[in-house]
Scaffold this active site. Structure first.
Site, PDB file in Angstrom:
ATOM      1  N   LYS A   1      -4.375   1.379  -5.139  1.00  0.00           N
ATOM      2  CA  LYS A   1      -4.679   1.218  -3.722  1.00  0.00           C
ATOM      3  C   LYS A   1      -3.684   2.036  -2.917  1.00  0.00           C
ATOM      4  CE  LYS A   1      -8.008  -1.722  -4.410  1.00  0.00           C
ATOM      5  NZ  LYS A   1      -9.387  -1.352  -4.161  1.00  0.00           N
TER       6      LYS A   1
ATOM      7  N   GLU B   1     -16.968   6.011   4.863  1.00  0.00           N
ATOM      8  CA  GLU B   1     -16.174   5.484   5.969  1.00  0.00           C
ATOM      9  C   GLU B   1     -16.738   5.936   7.311  1.00  0.00           C
ATOM     10  OE1 GLU B   1     -11.832   4.523   5.173  1.00  0.00           O
ATOM     11  OE2 GLU B   1     -11.976   6.553   4.381  1.00  0.00           O
TER      12      GLU B   1
ATOM     13  N   ARG C   1       0.827  -1.200   0.000  1.00  0.00           N
ATOM     14  CA  ARG C   1       0.000   0.000   0.000  1.00  0.00           C
ATOM     15  C   ARG C   1       0.869   1.260   0.000  1.00  0.00           C
ATOM     16  NH1 ARG C   1      -4.635   0.328   4.504  1.00  0.00           N
ATOM     17  NH2 ARG C   1      -2.814   0.703   5.816  1.00  0.00           N
TER      18      ARG C   1
END
Length: 340
Positions: free
Chosen positions: A183, A219, A80
């Site tokens: 990502k 989120e 990531r």
């Protein structure tokens, strides 16, 4: 560490003995070097300060009952970080360098690893930034990759107890840099105002909706959101959602438990259908959500009795923590051991 009350630790910074650093210059990374200085000297024209060439990760080290130290899916953190670096045109730390530096800094600070059974862990914060000076908008020619560690307790003071959240339509958190196939990590700075407002209103977390329609859940503050209904683990699919390694792991564990798994658009009105809900991430692990308040509709969404964690969330939490601590078999090969 006789001066640290492990069971009373919150989620904050405590100085440890060493951090570790590597510099990218002239097209290559330097050999990692342990450092006792907590400070970073940076040029006033660095690209990190002016153009946001910076990214961070979050991981943890755990002490098991067997006395072994475990890292959880550390290579996923490295991948990531690489995606973040590529997106921001920064030098990309190799996975091997990332893992090597993590193991070395954990080993160097072994006396700060909380004991098994304390509920605490050693938090690992790798970060990368452009240290080279540029006035024009272009990538830096020099980068610093640093990892520090600090012992932490639960992110939410209640630990594995339900928290209350509020839907925030007024303050958009800046989207992380993930876009479909990329990502990447994000910047939580734009969430500070919203977080402060929700805390002053008595809530532990804000639920962010998509910026375009104010309809779909993105989120839960600094954590991913998930809901449980009809034997299904449901989590939002959005370009604005940080690709959480914890959420990724929970999806696999949910499937192991026989649940269906859905990563899709989640309309906020679907909150009425969930039997359980939670926030998940490296810091939070799983924080069950007992209630979500929507100030626009003046509506309270309550999950279960609102005061205790649901059965599925409890199973997932115990299984994930068990793997991290070595109490459950690591059938997915997620654990890396650190030799002290």
């Amino acid at each position: 560490m006789e001066n640290i009350k492990w069971e009373e630790l919150g989620f904050g910074y405590i100085r440890t003995d060493y951090n570790i650093r590597s510099t990218w210059k002239d097209g290559k990374w330097s050999e990692p070097r342990l450092c006792t200085d907590e400070n970073v000297t940076i040029h006033m024209a660095s690209t990190a300060l002016h153009y946001g060439q910076t990214a961070f990760e979050g991981a943890k080290a755990f002490m098991g009952a067997d006395g072994k130290v475990r890292l959880f899916r550390i290579e996923e953190n490295a991948r990531r970080m690489q995606s973040s670096a590529e997106y921001l045109m920064m030098a990309v730390p190799p996975i091997e360098l990332f893992v090597k530096m993590t193991e070395e800094v954990v080993r160097a600070n072994a006396r700060f690893i909380p004991p098994y059974g304390s509920g605490a862990s050693l938090y690992i914060r790798p970060f990368l930034f452009g240290s080279g000076a540029n006035v024009g908008v272009k990538p830096a020619e020099q980068y610093e990759f640093i990892i520090f560690v600090t012992p932490v307790g639960p992110y939410f003071k209640a630990g594995f107890q339900p928290i209350q959240a509020i839907i925030d339509r007024d303050h958009d958190r800046a989207a992380p840099l993930g876009t479909g196939h990329i990502k990447a990590g994000g910047n939580y700075g734009a969430s500070l105002l919203s977080g402060d407002i929700c805390h002053r209103k008595g809530y532990q977390s804000a639920i962010y909706l998509d910026a375009a329609h104010k309809q779909y859940i993105d989120e839960a503050g600094a954590a991913n959101f998930f809901g449980i209904k009809n034997n299904t683990y449901v989590t939002p699919k959005s370009h604005s959602v940080l690709p959480s390694i914890t959420n990724m792991s929970l999806r696999d564990l949910a499937a192991d438990l026989g649940l269906n798994v859905e990563e899709r658009l989640v309309d906020y009105r679907e909150l009425a259908e969930f039997e359980e809900a939670g926030a998940c991430g490296t810091a939070a692990v799983i924080s069950p959500i007992g209630e979500v308040y929507d100030p626009q509709d003046d509506r309270h969404y309550i999950f279960g009795d609102g005061k205790s964690a649901g059965p599925v969330s409890t199973k997932l939490y115990n299984l994930l923590r068990g793997i991290q601590l070595g109490d459950e078999p690591d059938t997915h090969g997620w654990v890396t051991f650190v030799e002290l």
